[in-house]
Design an enzyme around this catalytic site. Structure first.
Site, mmCIF file in Angstrom:
data_model
loop_
_atom_site.group_PDB
_atom_site.id
_atom_site.type_symbol
_atom_site.label_atom_id
_atom_site.label_comp_id
_atom_site.label_asym_id
_atom_site.label_seq_id
_atom_site.Cartn_x
_atom_site.Cartn_y
_atom_site.Cartn_z
ATOM 1 N N ASN A 185 0.815 -1.223 0.417
ATOM 2 C CA ASN A 185 -0.162 -0.091 -0.012
ATOM 3 C C ASN A 185 0.600 1.216 -0.598
ATOM 4 O OD1 ASN A 185 -1.987 2.113 0.150
ATOM 5 N ND2 ASN A 185 -2.128 1.924 2.483
ATOM 6 N N TRP A 186 1.329 1.380 -1.021
ATOM 7 C CA TRP A 186 1.566 3.111 -1.146
ATOM 8 C C TRP A 186 0.994 4.526 -0.580
ATOM 9 C CZ3 TRP A 186 4.471 2.687 -6.852
ATOM 10 C CH2 TRP A 186 4.875 1.433 -7.417
ATOM 11 N N GLU A 195 -6.734 4.638 8.055
ATOM 12 C CA GLU A 195 -7.034 6.260 7.056
ATOM 13 C C GLU A 195 -7.952 6.407 7.014
ATOM 14 O OE1 GLU A 195 -3.302 5.549 5.683
ATOM 15 O OE2 GLU A 195 -1.978 5.090 7.256
ATOM 16 N N GLU A 198 -5.582 -4.877 10.759
ATOM 17 C CA GLU A 198 -4.759 -4.039 10.791
ATOM 18 C C GLU A 198 -4.457 -3.263 12.140
ATOM 19 O OE1 GLU A 198 -2.745 -2.674 7.048
ATOM 20 O OE2 GLU A 198 -4.231 -1.979 7.145
ATOM 21 N N GLY A 242 2.521 -1.588 4.225
ATOM 22 C CA GLY A 242 2.365 0.581 4.038
ATOM 23 C C GLY A 242 4.521 0.464 3.847
ATOM 24 N N GLY A 243 4.304 1.221 4.865
ATOM 25 C CA GLY A 243 5.652 1.782 4.836
ATOM 26 C C GLY A 243 7.273 1.179 4.093
HETATM 27 C C1 PEP Z 1 -0.804 0.823 6.106
HETATM 28 O O1 PEP Z 1 -1.085 1.311 6.110
HETATM 29 O O2 PEP Z 1 -1.976 -0.934 5.383
HETATM 30 C C2 PEP Z 1 -0.077 -0.700 6.927
HETATM 31 C C3 PEP Z 1 0.421 -1.586 7.628
HETATM 32 O O3 PEP Z 1 1.005 0.606 7.109
HETATM 33 P P1 PEP Z 1 2.490 0.344 7.896
HETATM 34 O O4 PEP Z 1 3.303 -0.552 6.628
HETATM 35 O O5 PEP Z 1 3.131 1.119 7.233
HETATM 36 O O6 PEP Z 1 2.403 0.142 9.346
#
Ligand code: PEP
Length: 248
Positions: free
Chosen positions: A9-10, A96, A164, A230-231
Site C-alpha cells: 500500500n503505497w 486511515e 490491521e 505500508g512504509g
Molecule cells: C498500512 O497502511 O496498511 C500499513 C500496514 O502501514 P505500515 O506497514 O506502514 O504500518
C-alpha cells in the site's frame, strides 16, 4: 493450502521516477510465482504502474474506490474505472479512510459491492484502536467490522481480509505473532460460522509495521496468509525481502 499474498500500500507516496525504480526490483523478485504480489499505487499512477508490471506476475490494486456509480460526483473514482485501467484488487476500509475520511461500515460495504460488481477483488481492512485493545474489545471490534461487510455482501474465497490493528500502522509497533494468530483464528472461525465453504480458503493478511525483520515469524503462524505492507513497501530491498520471507 493458501498461497501467501503480499500487498504493498503505497498510500499517497510516489512519483513517476521513484515508482519506476521501485518496480524494477519488485518485478525481478525471484519469489514471484510462489507468492502472490500486489502493488497499490495512488490513482494517477495506476496506468503507468500497470504498464510496468504487465507481463510479470505482479498484480495491480487501487487503494480505494467510490461508493457511488459514475456520474456527477466530482473527485470520485469508480470501481469500474479502476478495473478499466487493469486493477484486479482494491483496498477498502483502511483505517486511515475510516478515521480521516469518516468511512462507516455501511459505506465500506457499499464500496465492496461496487468493487465486486466491477470484477475487482477486495482487500478488506479491519482492526481495533489502542484504546479498544486495552479495554479488551479488540476481537469484538474486528469481528463487527468483518460482519458489517460479510453479512451484507456475500463473500467468496477470492476476497482478502487484512487485519490491521490501528496502533501498529506506521508506528513501528507490531502485533506479536501469537496475538496476530489469535485474532486471525477468531476471524476465520467467525467466517466459518457463516460461510463454512470459504473459511479455509480465504486469505487473512496481517498489516501493521511489517518489515523484513519480523515478516518470517509472522508468516510462520498458521492463519497468517501474508501481509499488507505500508512504509516498507516503498523501500525496494525491504519489500522484496518481505516477499521472500513468504516463500513456504
Ligand atoms: C498500512 O497502511 O496498511 C500499513 C500496514 O502501514 P505500515 O506497514 O506502514 O504500518
Amino acid at each position: 493450502m493458501r498461497k501467501k499474498l503480499i500487498a504493498g500500500n503505497w498510500k499517497s507516496n510516489g512519483s513517476l521516477e521513484r515508482n519506476a525504480d521501485l518496480l524494477d526490483s519488485i518485478v525481478g523478485a525471484k519469489a514471484l510465482g510462489s507468492v502472490d504480489v500486489v502493488v497499490c499505487p495512488p490513482f494517477p499512477y495506476l496506468p503507468s504502474v500497470g504498464d510496468a508490471v504487465s507481463g510479470s506476475k505482479v498484480e495491480l490494486g487501487a487503494q480505494n474506490c467510490s461508493a457511488t456509480e459514475e456520474g456527477a460526483y466530482t473527485g470520485e473514482v469508480s470501481a469500474r474505472m479502476c478495473a478499466d485501467v487493469k486493477c484486479s484488487w482494491v483496498i477498502l476500509g483502511h483505517s486511515e479512510r475510516r478515521a480521516l475520511f469518516a468511512e462507516s461500515d455501511d459505506v465500506i460495504a457499499c464500496k465492496v459491492k461496487r468493487a465486486i460488481d466491477s470484477g475487482l477483488k477486495p482487500i478488506l481492512c479491519i482492526g481495533e484502536t489502542l484504546e479498544e485493545r486495552e479495554s479488551g474489545r479488540a476481537e469484538e471490534v474486528a469481528l463487527k467490522q468483518l460482519d458489517a461487510v460479510f453479512l451484507s455482501v456475500q463473500p467468496d474465497e477470492s476476497w482478502v481480509v487484512a487485519y490491521e490493528p490501528v496502533w501498529a500502522i506506521g508506528t513501528g509497533k507490531t502485533a506479536s505473532p501469537n496475538d496476530a494468530q489469535s485474532m486471525h483464528k477468531a476471524l476465520r472461525d467467525n467466517i466459518r460460522k457463516h460461510f463454512p465453504q470459504i473459511a479455509d480458503k480465504i486469505r487473512i493478511l496481517y498489516g501493521g509495521s511489517v518489515k523484513s525483520s519480523n515478516a518470517k515469524e509472522l508468516f510462520s503462524m498458521p492463519d497468517v496468509d501474508g501481509a499488507l505492507v505500508g512504509g516498507a513497501s516503498l523501500v525496494s530491498e525491504e519489500f522484496v525481502s518481505i516477499i521472500e520471507a513468504a516463500v513456504e
